[in-house]
Design an enzyme around this catalytic site. Structure first.
Site, PDB file in Angstrom:
ATOM      1  N   ARG A  49       0.807  -1.219   0.000  1.00  0.00           N
ATOM      2  CA  ARG A  49       0.000   0.000   0.000  1.00  0.00           C
ATOM      3  C   ARG A  49       0.842   1.273   0.000  1.00  0.00           C
ATOM      4  O   ARG A  49       0.514   2.234  -0.693  1.00  0.00           O
ATOM      5  CB  ARG A  49      -0.929   0.014   1.225  1.00  0.00           C
ATOM      6  CG  ARG A  49      -2.124  -0.905   1.117  1.00  0.00           C
ATOM      7  CD  ARG A  49      -2.955  -0.831   2.376  1.00  0.00           C
ATOM      8  NE  ARG A  49      -4.151  -1.651   2.277  1.00  0.00           N
ATOM      9  CZ  ARG A  49      -5.018  -1.823   3.257  1.00  0.00           C
ATOM     10  NH1 ARG A  49      -4.801  -1.225   4.419  1.00  0.00           N
ATOM     11  NH2 ARG A  49      -6.082  -2.576   3.098  1.00  0.00           N
ATOM     12  N   GLU A 132      -5.427  -0.650  16.221  1.00  0.00           N
ATOM     13  CA  GLU A 132      -4.680   0.422  15.554  1.00  0.00           C
ATOM     14  C   GLU A 132      -4.221   1.518  16.503  1.00  0.00           C
ATOM     15  O   GLU A 132      -3.268   2.224  16.234  1.00  0.00           O
ATOM     16  CB  GLU A 132      -5.518   1.030  14.427  1.00  0.00           C
ATOM     17  CG  GLU A 132      -5.512   0.226  13.142  1.00  0.00           C
ATOM     18  CD  GLU A 132      -6.531  -0.909  13.174  1.00  0.00           C
ATOM     19  OE1 GLU A 132      -7.279  -1.034  14.164  1.00  0.00           O
ATOM     20  OE2 GLU A 132      -6.568  -1.685  12.200  1.00  0.00           O
ATOM     21  N   SER A 148      -3.834  -6.862  11.583  1.00  0.00           N
ATOM     22  CA  SER A 148      -4.654  -6.095  12.522  1.00  0.00           C
ATOM     23  C   SER A 148      -5.821  -6.927  13.038  1.00  0.00           C
ATOM     24  O   SER A 148      -6.224  -6.808  14.201  1.00  0.00           O
ATOM     25  CB  SER A 148      -5.177  -4.821  11.859  1.00  0.00           C
ATOM     26  OG  SER A 148      -6.011  -5.117  10.761  1.00  0.00           O
ATOM     27  N   LEU A 149      -6.352  -7.808  12.197  1.00  0.00           N
ATOM     28  CA  LEU A 149      -7.431  -8.689  12.634  1.00  0.00           C
ATOM     29  C   LEU A 149      -6.924  -9.679  13.675  1.00  0.00           C
ATOM     30  O   LEU A 149      -7.558  -9.909  14.712  1.00  0.00           O
ATOM     31  CB  LEU A 149      -8.015  -9.436  11.432  1.00  0.00           C
ATOM     32  CG  LEU A 149      -9.116 -10.461  11.735  1.00  0.00           C
ATOM     33  CD1 LEU A 149     -10.307  -9.780  12.383  1.00  0.00           C
ATOM     34  CD2 LEU A 149      -9.534 -11.181  10.460  1.00  0.00           C
TER      35      LEU A 149
END
Length: 267
Positions: A49, A132, A148-149
């Site tokens: 990203r 986060e 993050s999950l």
């Protein structure tokens, strides 16, 4: 606080004062290329990203328009593959089956600011942090949906167990301090953050941001957050993950920095 992630492809159309719809990586994964106004491809669409965001930002800075072209999928058209995204495009007046979609990076997620221990406890009694907002090291410097999950699931369980094992004493709250009237500046903090502390950062821009935001930090929450981000970004003189310094493009030894309000120079 300097690790703020941008999603590469938000829809750059429709109302500008609302949250921009995100065009998922799945669209690029299905074969939609990123192109300039003349149809030229300029980056690897499936790169991380931060890489794709910087490539798009550089083209926009150079005066180009950037589009995601999903008109030529084999088999099912865009609208059949991505009905929810299609609905958002229609709301912005675009038809992804017949039109290229204008895109630009958009602020997405933070990679953690509150330092916590392995139980998720912060330095403030009774405050746990996860995901986060927490600085655990599990995100690294470039958030991915998968890690993050996993952090939310694993650390969330540990935190819940730790909260259950504690009885936090009642702390009476004093009367709130009267709010100081705030006069909005002539400049827009959102625009200033995007220009000086966004995807591409430089010492001069970060200092200019601090000069404007810091005097407002004690009375205006967004200016306080902006000051923390700019201060941390200014002092990390390297590029790592989502934090990219044009004047310091290489990475060096990993480090973690902690800042408090008392560390900020007085306005």
């Amino acid at each position: 606080m300097e690790f703020t992630q941008f999603h590469p492809t938000s829809l750059a159309a429709g109302p500008t004062q609302t949250r921009r719809p995100l065009i998922s990586e799945a669209v690029r994964g299905a074969g939609a290329p990123l192109v300039l106004e003349n149809g030229e491809r300029f980056t690897k669409e499936l790169a991380p990203r931060d890489v794709v965001s910087r490539a798009i930002a550089a083209q926009l800075k150079a005066g180009h328009q950037v589009y995601l072209d999903g008109r030529h999928f084999k088999g099912r058209p865009f609208s059949a593959r991505f009905p929810a995204i299609t609905k958002a495009c229609h709301a912005a007046g675009l038809d992804p089956d017949t039109q290229r979609l204008p895109v630009k990076p958009a602020m997405h997620y933070h990679m953690g600011g509150i330092a916590v221990d392995h139980h998720g406890r912060s330095s403030l009694p009774g405050l746990w942090a996860n995901g986060e907002v927490a600085c655990t090291g599990l995100h690294g410097a470039n958030r991915l949906a998968s890690n993050s999950l996993l952090e939310a699931l694993v650390c969330g369980k540990w935190i819940a167990e730790d909260i259950d094992a504690h009885s936090t004493p009642f702390i009476p709250l004093s009367a709130p301090t009267p709010r100081v009237p705030f006069l909005s500046p002539t400049w827009t903090l959102n625009d200033l953050m995007e220009e000086q502390a966004g995807i591409l950062r430089h010492e001069d821009g970060l200092r200019a941001l601090l000069e404007k935001a810091l005097p407002l930090a004690r009375h205006y929450g967004p200016a306080l957050t902006a000051s923390f981000i700019a201060w941390a970004a200014l002092h990390r003189t390297e590029s790592r993950g989502s934090h990219w310094r044009e004047d310091a493009p290489t990475s060096r030894s990993p480090q973690r920095q902690s800042w408090t309000l008392v560390d900020l120079p007085s306005a």
